[in-house]
Write a protein that holds these residues in place. Structure first.
Motif, mmCIF file in Angstrom:
data_model
loop_
_atom_site.group_PDB
_atom_site.id
_atom_site.type_symbol
_atom_site.label_atom_id
_atom_site.label_comp_id
_atom_site.label_asym_id
_atom_site.label_seq_id
_atom_site.Cartn_x
_atom_site.Cartn_y
_atom_site.Cartn_z
ATOM 1 N N ALA A 57 -6.619 37.739 23.139
ATOM 2 C CA ALA A 57 -5.357 38.427 23.434
ATOM 3 C C ALA A 57 -5.512 39.941 23.429
ATOM 4 O O ALA A 57 -4.887 40.648 24.227
ATOM 5 C CB ALA A 57 -4.282 38.002 22.441
ATOM 6 N N SER A 58 -6.373 40.438 22.538
ATOM 7 C CA SER A 58 -6.528 41.889 22.437
ATOM 8 C C SER A 58 -7.089 42.496 23.713
ATOM 9 O O SER A 58 -6.939 43.697 23.959
ATOM 10 C CB SER A 58 -7.446 42.233 21.259
ATOM 11 N N ALA A 59 -7.723 41.658 24.538
ATOM 12 C CA ALA A 59 -8.358 42.168 25.754
ATOM 13 C C ALA A 59 -7.370 42.372 26.890
ATOM 14 O O ALA A 59 -7.692 43.033 27.872
ATOM 15 C CB ALA A 59 -9.469 41.209 26.200
ATOM 16 N N TRP A 60 -6.179 41.808 26.759
ATOM 17 C CA TRP A 60 -5.250 41.927 27.892
ATOM 18 C C TRP A 60 -3.817 42.258 27.496
ATOM 19 O O TRP A 60 -3.073 42.845 28.278
ATOM 20 C CB TRP A 60 -5.265 40.647 28.721
ATOM 21 N N ARG A 61 -3.383 41.914 26.291
ATOM 22 C CA ARG A 61 -1.975 42.122 25.939
ATOM 23 C C ARG A 61 -1.574 43.594 25.980
ATOM 24 O O ARG A 61 -0.466 43.928 26.382
ATOM 25 C CB ARG A 61 -1.685 41.534 24.555
ATOM 26 N N GLU A 62 -2.491 44.469 25.545
ATOM 27 C CA GLU A 62 -2.135 45.887 25.524
ATOM 28 C C GLU A 62 -1.872 46.426 26.919
ATOM 29 O O GLU A 62 -1.160 47.419 27.093
ATOM 30 C CB GLU A 62 -3.251 46.689 24.870
ATOM 31 N N HIS A 63 -2.417 45.767 27.927
ATOM 32 C CA HIS A 63 -2.212 46.209 29.302
ATOM 33 C C HIS A 63 -0.915 45.649 29.896
ATOM 34 O O HIS A 63 -0.549 45.991 31.012
ATOM 35 C CB HIS A 63 -3.393 45.791 30.171
ATOM 36 N N LEU A 64 -0.257 44.746 29.151
ATOM 37 C CA LEU A 64 0.993 44.158 29.634
ATOM 38 C C LEU A 64 2.123 44.487 28.671
ATOM 39 O O LEU A 64 2.994 43.664 28.399
ATOM 40 C CB LEU A 64 0.850 42.628 29.775
ATOM 41 N N SER A 65 2.096 45.695 28.170
ATOM 42 C CA SER A 65 3.091 46.086 27.167
ATOM 43 C C SER A 65 4.218 46.935 27.748
ATOM 44 O O SER A 65 5.217 47.171 27.077
ATOM 45 C CB SER A 65 2.407 46.861 26.035
ATOM 46 N N LEU A 66 4.054 47.390 28.996
ATOM 47 C CA LEU A 66 5.095 48.221 29.596
ATOM 48 C C LEU A 66 6.210 47.362 30.172
ATOM 49 O O LEU A 66 5.968 46.234 30.626
ATOM 50 C CB LEU A 66 4.494 49.091 30.699
ATOM 51 N N PRO A 67 7.444 47.835 30.176
ATOM 52 C CA PRO A 67 8.555 47.078 30.784
ATOM 53 C C PRO A 67 8.268 46.767 32.250
ATOM 54 O O PRO A 67 7.672 47.574 32.978
ATOM 55 C CB PRO A 67 9.751 48.021 30.637
#
Length: 526
Positions: free
Chosen positions: A138-148
């Motif tokens: 999850a750490s590899a992709w979740r941060e890139h899907l954090s914007l509204p």
């Protein structure tokens, strides 16, 4: 003198159309095409078409592994149009399949490089589809899907089998910053997003697969569904929970079945499958806690830990109230496999489709259930009465034997089918099962039964003649039929062992239309 532009007249007809119409044709062609390319194909045909393509923003809105190295070009040419973003393996083999596969693997290995140029345009995302093992961490992709993502309508994320996601205590639930108000289509397989996330509300399509929730509860799932009044398809595959209780606070140890059912008035399909030998509580809770529409289709594939394959269904009152789509079935086919302990059920609501239901795709059946039990006992089918089928007119039983169905159990099943008109047995060892149809003062099941059909069955001829006689005007208690239903009209015996010339002669003497086939030895398990 009028000058005629012969150059324009000699051009292909499509090039003589207004530019706006040609652009619209290009858009339609891209909608129906599944091919990916670095540049829209129409831009490579001619200078005119290229100019039109460059001016048509919607031709540059799909970004995938094939053209991701030109993301900046696509973002510029698509202007303010909504984007469809996809990072999934090639769907089908083609000449360029290996090239596409290499590009996909390269971008999947460096997901951040694929998604980062698109992050500043998250407000333009219309759909986002991700598939691959890079989603395991999850750490590899979740941060890139954090914007509204205010325009996002479809989101799917999938990790292939045999991986199953397990919810962790610190699993973030703020996907897209918790703000994706237009999201309607959500599909997560092998990917866990806690059920406390607001992305689960307002959906019309939800697929959850291969996930084990350790902190989110069934209650949270049902609460989310209550906020999806327009839900059309709900698909749950190998979804399990650590607890059936709500962990949001103390004193909430309440079974989901004890809450008021969630109305799903617009649900077209409910699909619950469990390919792992887990507890059936999730499937049973779903069937007990949702109130489907009469027109909903239901598909199930469940492994039942016990001898009662119908334990997954709620009790008859709950089935009647919550599953009116089952209550309205007019035809039902039940196939048993004694060796694998499997029961397959197919049902139809439309009486006009009864005869064609066998040819229909399983995915189109109004009701389909694949139940796998740990063992079969003679009463295995007795609890089929849980389905509550007051309108059923046609029943087909295939593969039954004394081991899977005895007379007492069959009597219990038939007693719950007051409207049954047609009964068919296929590839079955009948034993004494037919005795359940014998008309007696103490037992009259299926009073409206008009047709019995047996195909490739092992039949007791004495039992057969006795039962058929009892359901005609010559029967000893025929007045019970005349007062409450109708007499038997048709008996079809096709390639059945045990039915010889003497038996057929006795049957022809009865006021019943006898249809016969060539006897054939049938060997079934006893």
């Amino acid at each position: 003198m009028q000058v005629i532009d012969t150059t324009r007249l000699s051009a292909p007809f499509i090039n003589r159309l207004p530019t706006e119409i040609i652009a619209y044709i290009f858009e339609l062609s891209q909608l129906v095409s599944s091919n990916s390319s670095e540049t829209p194909d129409v831009a490579l045909v001619s200078r005119l078409w290229r100019d039109i393509a460059l001016g048509t923003a919607t031709l540059w809105t799909k970004i995938d592994a094939t053209n991701a190295h030109r993301t900046s070009v696509y973002l510029e040419r698509s202007r303010d149009a909504l984007l469809d973003i996809e990072l999934v393996p090639p769907r089908a083999a083609s000449i360029g399949d290996e090239v596409e596969s290499k590009r996909y693997r390269a971008h999947a290995a460096k997901f951040h490089g694929f998604i980062e140029p698109l992050q500043l345009h998250a407000n333009r995302w219309a759909s986002l589809a991700l598939k691959g093992n890079f989603l395991i961490y999850a750490s590899a992709w979740r941060e890139h899907l954090s914007l509204p993502a205010p325009s996002l309508e479809r989101f799917s994320a999938e990790v292939g089998p045999p991986f199953a996601a397990i919810e962790q205590k610190d699993t973030p639930s703020d996907l897209f910053g918790g703000r994706a108000p237009r999201l309607r289509h959500l599909a997560l397989t092998g990917v866990c997003v806690p059920l406390t996330s607001p992305i689960y509300t307002g959906l019309t399509y939800l697929r959850l697969g291969a996930v084990h929730f350790t902190h989110s509860s069934l209650h949270a799932l049902f609460r989310n569904l209550s906020l999806c009044s327009d839900m059309e398809q709900l698909i749950l595959s190998d979804v399990s929970f650590e607890t059936d209780f709500d962990s949001s606070g103390p004193g909430t140890a309440q079974s989901p079945c004890e809450t008021d059912p969630v109305p799903m008035a617009r649900l077209q399909l409910l699909d619950v499958s469990q390919r792992l030998p887990l507890d059936i509580g999730v499937a049973r809770s779903v069937l007990s806690s949702l109130r489907l529409a009469p027109t909903s289709r239901l598909r199930m594939s469940v492994i039942v830990d016990g001898a009662d394959p119908f334990a997954v269904f709620p009790s008859a009152p709950h089935t009647t109230d919550n599953l009116p789509n089952i209550r309205g079935l007019r035809s039902l086919t039940v196939s048993l496999d004694d060796y694998s302990h499997r029961i397959e059920i197919h049902g139809e609501r439309d009486a006009t489709r009864m005869r064609t239901s066998a040819a229909k795709s399983d995915r189109e059946s109004d009701f389909r259930a694949d139940l796998l039990s740990s063992d079969f006992v003679p009463a295995s089918l007795a609890s089929m009465s849980r389905l509550a089928l007051p309108l059923l007119e046609s029943l087909v039983l295939s593969g039954i034997s004394p081991r899977t169905l005895d007379t007492a159990a069959f009597t219990q099943v038939l007693a719950a089918l007051p409207a049954l008109k047609s009964l068919t047995f296929r590839s079955s060892h009948m034993g004494g099962v037919l005795a359940a149809l014998l008309v007696m003062p103490s037992s009259l099941v299926c009073p409206r039964l008009e047709s019995i059909e047996m195909q490739e069955c092992d039949v007791d001829p004495v039992n057969l003649v006795e039962v058929v006689t009892s359901r005609t005007v010559l029967g000893r208690y025929s007045e019970l039929l005349r007062g409450n239903g109708s007499c038997l009209r048709t008996l079809s015996v096709v390639r059945c062992s045990g039915v010889r010339a003497k038996t057929l002669e006795a049957l022809r003497a009865l006021p019943v239309d006898i249809q016969e086939g060539i006897p054939k030895k049938v060997t079934r398990g006893s």
